[in-house]
Design an enzyme around this catalytic site. Structure first.
Site, PDB file in Angstrom:
ATOM      1  N   ASP A 106       0.840  -1.204   0.000  1.00  0.00           N
ATOM      2  CA  ASP A 106       0.000   0.000   0.000  1.00  0.00           C
ATOM      3  C   ASP A 106       0.875   1.255   0.000  1.00  0.00           C
ATOM      4  OD1 ASP A 106      -1.828   2.035   0.583  1.00  0.00           O
ATOM      5  OD2 ASP A 106      -2.173   1.376   2.652  1.00  0.00           O
ATOM      6  N   HIS A 118      -3.989   4.414   7.112  1.00  0.00           N
ATOM      7  CA  HIS A 118      -2.848   3.979   6.293  1.00  0.00           C
ATOM      8  C   HIS A 118      -1.546   4.410   6.964  1.00  0.00           C
ATOM      9  CE1 HIS A 118      -5.393   3.091   2.718  1.00  0.00           C
ATOM     10  NE2 HIS A 118      -6.152   4.047   3.228  1.00  0.00           N
TER      11      HIS A 118
HETATM   12 ZN   LIG Z   1      -7.830   1.044  -0.019  1.00  0.00          ZN
HETATM   13 ZN   LIG Z   2      -9.081   0.522   3.121  1.00  0.00          ZN
END
Ligand SMILES: [Zn+2]
Ligand SMILES: [Zn+2]
Length: 556
Positions: free
Chosen positions: A196, A369
């Site tokens: 990510d 995140h």
């Molecule tokens: Zn995502």
């Molecule tokens: Zn997500």
């Protein structure tokens, strides 16, 4: 071991949203995530944007399983569409995901009237054997419970797709990311890491989700009137913290917005959220309680058009009327692309006399995140042979590639791919292969179409410059105009100020028809083409605009 491992991203690279990664060995496929994204402002009348999954349709027979890392729309939203299309060609593959993901996807498939879809809950530590791959789910922390990374092991090695993650040391559910399993995988040898990239541009470490609750309580304590908190309905731990802060200050809680109530019910059933006895109040009863006793939790943190908060901001919500003394708190930040809608909503709320507190005014939001140091930690824990950043626009993918190099991955082992470009790994090494079909498809109501859609271009033209409809009546014998042409226009800017313009168009139409008659053009569609070109040129010369010109020629 002569096989080739292919890691093919079909979405999520060079963009934010519609994440989908195909992992393939010896011709057998496992799909990780089937996400969607929401339309950009110029994609008028489009409801949803899906990855172009023609590749999966062609290879329907080879798909052994679909794994969903977590329940966010940019990871699961395209599933009903994908299943419908591959289901036409082959039996549906089994779908695996965390408990909450499975519950949310089930309810989504119900809405699409899709029954008998084989969905299974993953259990961390218990790999699923798909044939070509042994697939293991690894617990991660994110802004929705039951988030997992997926490790797919074939005889060539292990591909780790991280899903969305942060290394939250004090998550609200008390279960942090399984760092020791990641380190173990690293020691066993990770071949490819797909990570990510969302917050790669933020230095340091994301703050813990559990830091938000005390901040909410601090801000709540300063509010004298009613409090409205908006956040993502799927952020169940955030909703929990809002409820806890309300309880600490003896306020009642009401949930408004359909997805807010739906996710609370799912979260309660799965034990992800605990609601103190007697604290919940129905939306219809909100006005029965004194303002200082209420906290409303609402959908609409992204300024979504039909959301509860947006309706409140427009004085159009059936139950909650915002007024002086109310405080609206945004416990979320706008996803890139939503800033305008959010700002507009905020300003409307001010207009109604209420106050607004955003994550910029107080630390009432934590990103789901991980930041740059957490992304480095992921690379260091797993020590992958190859790295392919996913889940980010081109800038973030590039930053993530640099970050991997900074922690010691050789530049030649870091691959910046794009949607449709597969990373191919064999015993001899790795390289980017020939591109496959990828891109986007649009969902407009219930119809699914492709990007070349003329309708979209017409909508853009209509919204910018309006439309002219020209109705001409010609003689079937010689093509001469036999009645004054009719001109209808809608949405053409500044036309009111151009007196006599319609008469001028009329004569331009007559000129065009006369010319066609002289050139002995009789075929209707050809006549219409000429008329279109002549009128469009005339309008452009006069107005410097390109409205849609729709000629209708009637023969009598
Ligand atoms: Zn995502
Ligand atoms: Zn997500």
């Amino acid at each position: 071991m002569s096989g080739t491992l292919r890691v093919l991203p079909l979405g999520g690279l060079g963009e934010i949203g519609k994440n989908m990664t195909v992992v393939e060995y010896d011709g057998r496929i496992v799909v990780v995530d089937t996400g969607l994204s929401f339309p950009a402002p110029d994609q008028l009348g489009i409801d949803l944007v899906l990855p172009d999954f023609a590749y999966l349709r062609e290879r329907a027979d080879d798909i052994e399983a679909i794994f969903l890392t977590h329940g966010h729309e940019d990871h699961v939203g395209a599933l009903p569409f994908v299943l419908r299309q591959i289901g036409e060609r082959a039996p549906l593959p089994p779908i695996h995901g965390g408990a909450l993901t499975v519950a949310m996807v089930r309810s989504k498939l119900d809405e699409h009237r899709m029954k008998d879809v084989p969905i299974y809950e993953v259990e961390p530590g218990k790999p699923v054997e798909t044939g070509a791959f042994s697939v293991e789910a690894i617990k991660m922390a994110h802004s929705i419970p039951d988030s997992y990374a997926v490790a797919l092991t074939c005889e060539l090695g292990t591909t780790l797709v991280t899903g969305d993650y942060k290394f939250d040391q004090t998550p609200v559910d008390g279960v942090p990311a399984d760092v020791s399993r990641l380190a173990e995988l690293g020691r066993e040898g990770v071949l490819v890491l797909c990570g990510d990239s969302t917050n790669v541009d933020r230095p340091g470490i994301a703050v813990s989700e559990s830091s938000v609750g005390p901040e909410l309580e601090r801000v709540f304590a300063r509010c004298e009137g009613r409090i409205v908190v908006t956040s993502f309905a799927s952020n169940i731990h955030r909703v929990q913290q809002v409820i806890d802060a309300a309880a600490a200050l003896d306020r009642k809680v009401s949930l408004v917005g359909r997805s807010m109530r739906k996710n609370l019910n799912i979260g309660r059933r799965l034990g992800h959220i605990e609601v103190p006895e007697g604290i919940l109040v129905g939306a219809a009863e909100v006005e029965d309680f004194p303002d200082e006793d209420m906290v409303v939790i609402s959908t609409g943190s992204q300024g979504e058009p039909l959301s509860a908060l947006r309706r409140m901001a427009h004085g159009d919500h059936p139950q909650v009327e915002l007024h002086d003394g109310d405080t609206v708190m945004f416990s979320a930040t706008p996803i890139p692309g939503n800033e305008r809608a959010v700002n507009e909503t905020i300003d409307r709320i001010y207009q109604l006399g209420a106050d607004v507190i955003t994550a910029r005014d107080a630390p009432i939001h934590a990103s789901g995140h991980g930041y740059a140091e957490e992304l480095k930690l992921m690379v260091n824990l797993t020590r992958p042979r190859y790295v392919m950043p996913i889940h980010g626009d081109h800038r973030r993918l590039r930053l993530h590639a640099r970050l991997a190099e900074a922690v010691g991955i050789e530049p030649g082992a870091v691959f910046r791919s794009e949607n449709g470009l597969p990373l191919e790994v064999s015993e001899r090494g790795a390289r980017l292969g020939a591109p496959e079909q990828a891109g986007m498809i649009f969902v407009d109501g219930v119809d699914v179409g492709d990007i070349e859609d003329v309708a979209l271009r017409d909508r853009r033209t209509l919204s910018a410059d309006g439309i002219f409809i020209v109705v001409a009546t010609v003689s079937a014998q010689d093509g001469q105009s036999v009645a004054a042409p009719e001109i209808i226009f809608r949405g053409v800017p500044f036309l009111e100020q151009t007196d006599g313009f319609v008469d001028e168009i009329r004569s331009a139409v007559d000129d065009s028809l006369a010319r066609s008659a002289k050139e002995e053009v009789h075929e209707i569609s050809l006549l219409q083409d000429h008329l279109h070109d002549d009128v469009a040129r005339f309008v452009y010369d006069r107005l410097r605009r390109r409205p849609l010109v729709l000629p209708v020629v009637v023969e009598v």
